[in-house]
Design a protein around this motif. Sequence first.
Motif, short mmCIF file in Angstrom:
data_model
loop_
_atom_site.label_atom_id
_atom_site.label_comp_id
_atom_site.label_asym_id
_atom_site.label_seq_id
_atom_site.Cartn_x
_atom_site.Cartn_y
_atom_site.Cartn_z
N VAL A 71 46.63 40.28 49.64
CA VAL A 71 46.63 40.21 48.18
C VAL A 71 46.57 38.73 47.80
O VAL A 71 47.43 37.94 48.20
CB VAL A 71 47.89 40.86 47.58
CG1 VAL A 71 47.83 40.83 46.05
CG2 VAL A 71 48.04 42.29 48.07
N ILE A 72 45.55 38.35 47.04
CA ILE A 72 45.32 36.95 46.69
C ILE A 72 45.77 36.70 45.25
O ILE A 72 45.31 37.37 44.33
CB ILE A 72 43.84 36.59 46.86
CG1 ILE A 72 43.41 36.78 48.33
CG2 ILE A 72 43.57 35.16 46.42
CD1 ILE A 72 44.15 35.91 49.32
N SER A 83 41.34 34.05 54.16
CA SER A 83 41.25 35.51 54.00
C SER A 83 40.17 36.12 54.87
O SER A 83 40.36 37.18 55.47
CB SER A 83 40.98 35.85 52.53
OG SER A 83 42.01 35.38 51.70
N GLY A 84 39.01 35.45 54.93
CA GLY A 84 37.91 35.99 55.72
C GLY A 84 38.25 36.08 57.20
O GLY A 84 37.93 37.07 57.86
N ILE A 94 40.94 42.94 51.29
CA ILE A 94 41.31 41.77 50.51
C ILE A 94 41.21 42.14 49.03
O ILE A 94 40.18 42.65 48.58
CB ILE A 94 40.39 40.56 50.79
CG1 ILE A 94 40.40 40.21 52.29
CG2 ILE A 94 40.79 39.36 49.94
CD1 ILE A 94 39.35 39.18 52.67
N ALA A 95 42.27 41.88 48.28
CA ALA A 95 42.30 42.23 46.85
C ALA A 95 42.49 40.98 46.01
O ALA A 95 43.26 40.08 46.35
CB ALA A 95 43.43 43.22 46.58
N MET A 96 41.77 40.94 44.86
CA MET A 96 41.82 39.80 43.94
C MET A 96 41.48 40.31 42.55
O MET A 96 40.75 41.30 42.40
CB MET A 96 40.82 38.73 44.39
CG MET A 96 40.78 37.45 43.56
SD MET A 96 39.43 36.34 44.09
CE MET A 96 40.04 35.76 45.66
N HIS A 97 41.97 39.65 41.52
CA HIS A 97 41.60 40.02 40.16
C HIS A 97 40.10 39.79 39.95
O HIS A 97 39.53 38.82 40.45
CB HIS A 97 42.41 39.18 39.16
CG HIS A 97 42.23 39.61 37.74
ND1 HIS A 97 41.13 39.28 36.98
CD2 HIS A 97 43.03 40.36 36.93
CE1 HIS A 97 41.26 39.79 35.77
NE2 HIS A 97 42.40 40.46 35.72
N LEU A 151 34.19 37.14 49.80
CA LEU A 151 34.27 38.08 48.68
C LEU A 151 35.33 39.14 48.98
O LEU A 151 35.33 39.72 50.07
CB LEU A 151 32.92 38.75 48.45
CG LEU A 151 31.89 37.97 47.63
CD1 LEU A 151 30.54 38.64 47.70
CD2 LEU A 151 32.36 37.84 46.18
N PRO A 152 36.23 39.40 48.05
CA PRO A 152 37.22 40.47 48.25
C PRO A 152 36.56 41.84 48.25
O PRO A 152 35.42 42.00 47.81
CB PRO A 152 38.15 40.32 47.04
CG PRO A 152 37.86 38.98 46.48
CD PRO A 152 36.43 38.69 46.80
#
Length: 341
Positions: A71-72, A83-84, A94-97, A151-152
Amino acid sequence: MTQATDHRGGVRSLCVPIPDNPLGHTLVYVVDTGRGPVLIDTGWDDPESWEALTEGLTACGTSVAEIHGVVITHHHPDHHGLSGRVREASGAWIAMHAADTAVVRRTRAAPAERWFAYMADKLAAAGAPEEHIAPLRAAPPRTLPGLSTTLPDRDIAPGELLDLPGRRLRAIWTPGHTPGHVCLHLEETHPARLPGHGRLFSGDHLLPEITPHIGLYEDPDDSTVTDPLGDYLDSLERVGRLAPAEVLPAHQHPFPHGAARAGELLTHHEARLASLLALLAEPLTPWQLAERMEWNRPWDQIPYGSRNIAVSEAESHLRRLVKLGRAEAVAGSDPVTYVAA
């Protein structure tokens, strides 16, 4: 060997170094869930940082291969950089807004030389002297931190309870430092039963001793006039109302009394706006305003890159003053100057 700090209740933190940065490190949090550990942020993409992350996970009794998800809090490279590599080693999601995912997508698509040209044009419009702009115009295209990040796979929706079996972790959208910054509210009784409501993973939104940078949301292909400082102040009020028992930030150290700290930062920015308004008794460009603002060192001692950040912060404060009707652009000025209204 990187050591893990146990915050109890299935939460630990690792110090992942940031190369050549006075902040020193990013605090990466490891949260136990029913499907395996989940990371909150990952740290800078650098061999030393990767080694610290993997050693720290070993100290937690797990490994990068066992990570279930990431979670970023926001897209900056000291948070999202590794993250990658984590996903490659573990298959983790991978999660991001979505607002920050859009920034990642745009920066990946734009060539480095496009960013150099954009930065040079922005500084010229802000009134920067030509000797400051010249290195950007002459710089050969190259890779910059944050231009080719991962990219998430998942969007974080504001207010959602994340799908983490056995945990109650709610996303709180807190734009300001970035357009898609999120804090994460662990809606569980504090292990030490401190007064307040759970714990808050605050990213860069709420830090114990420093104020996060609030500059402009940069996008070469979008001319929308944003108000990042206004976004940040609104977000501070939202977090203050949560009244978390403890704040677990991405830098420095955990601290209690999150509502009080949010109040301190609101007061700080109101005082800063008032001091800038006094400077605007005469017309100033954003660059001239930045030269006159109070920083942690005199202007002539501020490094080149940090001056660019300072000008961006000056502009975010100017936008706020203009939106409040307390300052205005001087008609016909080029580069544009601002004066108190």
